[in-house]
Design a protein around this motif. Structure first.
Motif, PDB file in Angstrom:
ATOM      1  N   GLY A 145      55.125 -60.091  45.664  1.00 40.36           N
ATOM      2  CA  GLY A 145      53.962 -60.836  45.219  1.00 40.36           C
ATOM      3  C   GLY A 145      52.879 -60.954  45.650  1.00 40.36           C
ATOM      4  N   TYR A 146      52.614 -59.182  46.579  1.00 39.00           N
ATOM      5  CA  TYR A 146      51.371 -59.358  47.366  1.00 39.00           C
ATOM      6  C   TYR A 146      50.081 -58.974  46.023  1.00 39.00           C
ATOM      7  CZ  TYR A 146      47.819 -57.799  50.403  1.00 39.00           C
ATOM      8  OH  TYR A 146      46.836 -57.357  51.754  1.00 39.00           O
ATOM      9  N   VAL A 147      50.639 -58.293  45.481  1.00 37.92           N
ATOM     10  CA  VAL A 147      49.233 -57.735  44.056  1.00 37.92           C
ATOM     11  C   VAL A 147      49.736 -58.815  43.550  1.00 37.92           C
ATOM     12  CG1 VAL A 147      49.558 -55.810  45.043  1.00 37.92           C
ATOM     13  CG2 VAL A 147      51.060 -56.502  43.028  1.00 37.92           C
ATOM     14  N   GLY A 148      51.183 -59.950  42.920  1.00 40.43           N
ATOM     15  CA  GLY A 148      51.505 -60.347  41.651  1.00 40.43           C
ATOM     16  C   GLY A 148      52.029 -59.403  41.512  1.00 40.43           C
ATOM     17  N   LYS A 149      51.996 -59.634  38.900  1.00 45.49           N
ATOM     18  CA  LYS A 149      52.744 -58.397  38.716  1.00 45.49           C
ATOM     19  C   LYS A 149      51.880 -57.240  38.301  1.00 45.49           C
ATOM     20  CE  LYS A 149      54.123 -58.121  33.583  1.00 45.49           C
ATOM     21  NZ  LYS A 149      53.854 -58.924  32.095  1.00 45.49           N
ATOM     22  N   VAL A 150      52.398 -56.450  38.425  1.00 42.72           N
ATOM     23  CA  VAL A 150      52.108 -54.981  38.839  1.00 42.72           C
ATOM     24  C   VAL A 150      52.125 -55.009  37.938  1.00 42.72           C
ATOM     25  CG1 VAL A 150      52.704 -52.493  39.231  1.00 42.72           C
ATOM     26  CG2 VAL A 150      53.157 -54.138  40.745  1.00 42.72           C
ATOM     27  N   ARG A 151      50.153 -53.952  37.573  1.00 41.29           N
ATOM     28  CA  ARG A 151      49.611 -53.801  35.825  1.00 41.29           C
ATOM     29  C   ARG A 151      49.235 -52.232  36.396  1.00 41.29           C
ATOM     30  NH1 ARG A 151      44.150 -54.887  36.094  1.00 41.29           N
ATOM     31  NH2 ARG A 151      44.089 -54.204  33.335  1.00 41.29           N
ATOM     32  N   SER A 152      49.384 -51.548  37.045  1.00 40.34           N
ATOM     33  CA  SER A 152      49.052 -49.713  37.072  1.00 40.34           C
ATOM     34  C   SER A 152      49.357 -49.488  38.395  1.00 40.34           C
ATOM     35  CB  SER A 152      47.880 -49.553  36.975  1.00 40.34           C
ATOM     36  OG  SER A 152      46.827 -50.467  37.976  1.00 40.34           O
ATOM     37  N   VAL A 153      50.264 -48.350  38.236  1.00 40.10           N
ATOM     38  CA  VAL A 153      50.220 -47.552  39.451  1.00 40.10           C
ATOM     39  C   VAL A 153      49.881 -46.157  39.335  1.00 40.10           C
ATOM     40  CG1 VAL A 153      52.466 -46.313  41.202  1.00 40.10           C
ATOM     41  CG2 VAL A 153      52.442 -48.971  39.940  1.00 40.10           C
ATOM     42  N   ARG A 154      49.157 -45.192  40.393  1.00 41.33           N
ATOM     43  CA  ARG A 154      48.713 -44.065  40.636  1.00 41.33           C
ATOM     44  C   ARG A 154      49.264 -43.792  41.706  1.00 41.33           C
ATOM     45  NH1 ARG A 154      44.438 -41.547  42.494  1.00 41.33           N
ATOM     46  NH2 ARG A 154      44.083 -42.684  43.356  1.00 41.33           N
ATOM     47  N   ILE A 155      49.556 -42.798  41.791  1.00 47.52           N
ATOM     48  CA  ILE A 155      49.946 -41.163  42.627  1.00 47.52           C
ATOM     49  C   ILE A 155      49.061 -40.064  42.432  1.00 47.52           C
ATOM     50  CG2 ILE A 155      52.336 -40.906  42.088  1.00 47.52           C
ATOM     51  CD1 ILE A 155      53.747 -40.778  44.741  1.00 47.52           C
ATOM     52  N   HIS A 156      48.765 -39.628  43.602  1.00 47.26           N
ATOM     53  CA  HIS A 156      48.842 -37.827  43.556  1.00 47.26           C
ATOM     54  C   HIS A 156      49.058 -37.332  44.701  1.00 47.26           C
ATOM     55  CE1 HIS A 156      45.476 -34.789  44.373  1.00 47.26           C
ATOM     56  NE2 HIS A 156      45.732 -34.254  43.928  1.00 47.26           N
ATOM     57  N   VAL A 157      49.179 -36.493  44.371  1.00 54.93           N
ATOM     58  CA  VAL A 157      50.432 -35.639  46.353  1.00 54.93           C
ATOM     59  C   VAL A 157      49.723 -34.086  45.891  1.00 54.93           C
ATOM     60  CG1 VAL A 157      52.695 -34.771  46.873  1.00 54.93           C
ATOM     61  CG2 VAL A 157      52.550 -37.095  45.991  1.00 54.93           C
ATOM     62  N   SER A 158      49.036 -33.292  46.942  1.00 55.44           N
ATOM     63  CA  SER A 158      48.976 -32.290  46.596  1.00 55.44           C
ATOM     64  C   SER A 158      49.176 -31.850  48.391  1.00 55.44           C
ATOM     65  CB  SER A 158      47.333 -32.278  46.477  1.00 55.44           C
ATOM     66  OG  SER A 158      47.023 -32.800  47.237  1.00 55.44           O
ATOM     67  N   MET A 159      49.139 -30.675  47.933  1.00 56.28           N
ATOM     68  CA  MET A 159      49.781 -30.184  49.244  1.00 56.28           C
ATOM     69  C   MET A 159      49.033 -27.979  49.055  1.00 56.28           C
ATOM     70  SD  MET A 159      52.259 -29.384  47.071  1.00 56.28           S
ATOM     71  CE  MET A 159      52.987 -31.164  47.242  1.00 56.28           C
ATOM     72  N   ASN A 160      49.165 -27.584  50.429  1.00 54.12           N
ATOM     73  CA  ASN A 160      48.640 -26.584  50.827  1.00 54.12           C
ATOM     74  C   ASN A 160      49.658 -25.470  49.909  1.00 54.12           C
ATOM     75  OD1 ASN A 160      47.636 -23.781  52.994  1.00 54.12           O
ATOM     76  ND2 ASN A 160      45.786 -24.575  51.385  1.00 54.12           N
ATOM     77  N   TYR A 161      51.070 -25.615  50.521  1.00 49.38           N
ATOM     78  CA  TYR A 161      51.617 -24.776  50.315  1.00 49.38           C
ATOM     79  C   TYR A 161      52.036 -24.032  48.409  1.00 49.38           C
ATOM     80  CZ  TYR A 161      53.185 -26.939  54.513  1.00 49.38           C
ATOM     81  OH  TYR A 161      53.111 -27.708  55.768  1.00 49.38           O
ATOM     82  N   PHE A 162      52.537 -23.394  48.423  1.00 41.61           N
ATOM     83  CA  PHE A 162      53.308 -22.614  46.760  1.00 41.61           C
ATOM     84  C   PHE A 162      51.780 -22.021  46.735  1.00 41.61           C
ATOM     85  CE2 PHE A 162      56.351 -25.615  48.493  1.00 41.61           C
ATOM     86  CZ  PHE A 162      57.479 -25.161  47.375  1.00 41.61           C
ATOM     87  N   THR A 263      47.582 -51.775  41.510  1.00 42.99           N
ATOM     88  CA  THR A 263      46.876 -52.889  41.104  1.00 42.99           C
ATOM     89  C   THR A 263      47.979 -53.667  40.270  1.00 42.99           C
ATOM     90  OG1 THR A 263      45.132 -51.288  40.620  1.00 42.99           O
ATOM     91  CG2 THR A 263      44.424 -53.736  39.850  1.00 42.99           C
ATOM     92  N   GLY A 264      47.991 -54.700  40.748  1.00 41.89           N
ATOM     93  CA  GLY A 264      48.666 -55.960  40.498  1.00 41.89           C
ATOM     94  C   GLY A 264      47.135 -57.190  39.249  1.00 41.89           C
ATOM     95  N   HIS A 265      47.705 -58.302  39.034  1.00 40.23           N
ATOM     96  CA  HIS A 265      47.123 -58.944  38.564  1.00 40.23           C
ATOM     97  C   HIS A 265      46.111 -59.818  39.570  1.00 40.23           C
ATOM     98  CE1 HIS A 265      47.592 -59.772  33.898  1.00 40.23           C
ATOM     99  NE2 HIS A 265      48.901 -58.958  34.659  1.00 40.23           N
ATOM    100  N   GLU A 266      47.458 -59.889  41.158  1.00 38.75           N
ATOM    101  CA  GLU A 266      46.977 -60.951  41.475  1.00 38.75           C
ATOM    102  C   GLU A 266      46.471 -59.978  43.066  1.00 38.75           C
ATOM    103  OE1 GLU A 266      49.494 -63.688  43.424  1.00 38.75           O
ATOM    104  OE2 GLU A 266      49.871 -63.843  41.387  1.00 38.75           O
ATOM    105  N   ALA A 289      44.660 -55.821  49.867  1.00 38.10           N
ATOM    106  CA  ALA A 289      43.708 -56.958  48.988  1.00 38.10           C
ATOM    107  C   ALA A 289      44.502 -58.041  48.354  1.00 38.10           C
ATOM    108  CB  ALA A 289      42.285 -56.328  48.737  1.00 38.10           C
ATOM    109  N   HIS A 290      44.389 -58.982  48.460  1.00 36.84           N
ATOM    110  CA  HIS A 290      44.731 -60.020  47.890  1.00 36.84           C
ATOM    111  C   HIS A 290      43.642 -61.079  46.989  1.00 36.84           C
ATOM    112  CE1 HIS A 290      48.734 -62.567  46.151  1.00 36.84           C
ATOM    113  NE2 HIS A 290      48.000 -63.816  46.772  1.00 36.84           N
ATOM    114  N   GLY A 291      43.704 -60.939  46.263  1.00 39.15           N
ATOM    115  CA  GLY A 291      42.402 -61.599  45.931  1.00 39.15           C
ATOM    116  C   GLY A 291      41.681 -61.267  44.652  1.00 39.15           C
ATOM    117  N   ASP A 292      40.193 -61.537  44.611  1.00 37.97           N
ATOM    118  CA  ASP A 292      39.436 -60.826  43.874  1.00 37.97           C
ATOM    119  C   ASP A 292      38.456 -59.725  44.412  1.00 37.97           C
ATOM    120  OD1 ASP A 292      38.459 -60.008  41.054  1.00 37.97           O
ATOM    121  OD2 ASP A 292      36.799 -62.041  41.260  1.00 37.97           O
TER     122      ASP A 292
END
Length: 368
Positions: A145-162, A263-266, A289-292
């Motif tokens: 429960g470090y972030v409380g209930k999860v509200r959003s998840v974002r991932i960006h992965v990039s590489m020089n290959y390909f 990002t979570g509620h907490e 960061a746990h809090g506001d």
């Protein structure tokens, strides 16, 4: 390193990743010994056997999988070659490891997963990043429960290959039918890593595109047309309603790496790495960061998550070692923690859904 309880490995293929990763992992972990090797390039197999003290060089795939000194068949060929070797291992009733992608199609991967169950053989797929210390710690932070209930998840992965200019060693990634694009390989690895920690999406919509429609082989100047995708954007939701956004891109010239924000509620978490592959010192950093309205603070991975022998191996190789550590523990304790063919099928289906929605423009529902 050979002991009574060692897992005796038979290697199928001895390419760059086999030498850079697997062989070094088996030298690091006392639970394993390489007892046999087979390659279509017999000169490469014999050279590796001489260099690493591998006692048996098989002259055929059938000889390798049926060798009495092989407990685990490790398939390290390219994706189009995986099916043949995996089927041979299953027929020989040998436990089997296969690199990701498991095969070039979901249907074949699903069939192989079913065959392993019917044959009663253990199976592992090379989705190793889920087992890394930072990801196990992240999973615990979220569950605690470090972030409380999860509200959003974002991932960006990039590489020089390909990029549009590729070395001959990556020639096999060009044909779309080989299912070996940056999306097939890197999206599979990183989305498995992320969703193992956060939970999996229940719906998504995707945009999958090709921006390098012509690929030139660096050494020969050969040019090939391709429709294999090099960018993917996804939007979806987790089971609890949290929003998920994904961007995977190959051929990024500068500033590539991995950025994840949760990002979570907490509270909030940020996970970053300057590399999408991982050389020595390319370690993930977790901040939280746990809090506001608080500054993000580094959350070092606790010592209890570090379970490998000390080494100076690259981080990508250590992630692979974590998978093999998990498998050895499974064998010893009768558990099933290591990433399996079932996990591969789930990732196949997720990527299928991304492609389908990119073509139809409709959101896809996923099995939970």
């Amino acid at each position: 390193m050979s002991t009574v309880t060692s897992i005796r490995v038979g290697l199928v293929g001895i390419g760059n990743w086999a030498l850079h990763g697997h062989v070094r992992v088996f030298s690091l972990l006392s639970q394993y010994e390489i007892s046999a090797i087979y390659s279509q390039r017999q000169d490469s197999a014999r050279a590796a056997a001489d260099q690493f003290g591998i006692p048996n060089v098989a002259e055929s795939l059938d000889e390798l999988v049926n060798h009495p000194d092989v407990d685990l068949v490790v398939v390290l060929t390219t994706a189009p070659q995986h099916e043949e070797a995996v089927r041979a291992a299953i027929a020989a009733r040998k436990n089997v490891y296969c690199e990701w992608p498991l095969t070039t199609s979901t249907a074949i991967s699903e069939e192989l997963s079913c065959l392993t169950k019917h044959a009663g053989v253990r199976n592992i797929v090379g989705l190793q990043r889920r087992h890394a210390p930072h990801n196990r710690y992240l999973q615990d932070l979220l569950q605690q429960g470090y972030v409380g209930k999860v509200r959003s998840v974002r991932i960006h992965v990039s590489m020089n290959y390909f990029q549009a200019l590729r070395p001959n060693a990556l020639r096999w990634t060009v044909p779309v039918e080989n299912f070996s694009s940056v999306i097939a390989i890197y999206a599979g690895h990183f989305l498995d890593m992320l969703f193992t920690a956060t939970g999996w999406p229940v719906n998504l919509a995707g945009l999958v595109v090709n921006q390098f429609d012509t690929v030139t082989i660096k050494e020969t100047d050969e040019q090939f047309s391709t429709t294999a995708p090099d960018q993917m954007v996804l939007a979806g939701q987790l089971e609890n309603g949290a929003v998920v956004s994904v961007h995977i891109e190959g051929g990024k010239r500068n500033g590539s790496g991995v950025q994840i924000e949760i990002t979570g509620h907490e509270g909030d978490l940020r996970i970053t790495n300057r590399s999408a592959f991982g050389d020595v010192g390319d370690d993930y950093v977790i901040e939280g960061a746990h809090g506001d309205n608080l500054p993000m603070q580094v959350l070092p991975v606790p010592e209890c998550y570090l379970r490998l022998p000390a080494s100076n191996l690259p981080s990508a190789v250590l992630e692979l070692a974590e998978l093999y550590h998990a498998y050895a523990q499974d064998v010893a304790e009768g558990t099933h923690a290591a990433a399996s063919f079932e996990d591969a099928v789930r990732m196949h289906k997720l990527l299928d859904a991304a492609l389908e929605t990119s073509h139809t423009g409709r959101r896809a529902l996923l099995a939970s």
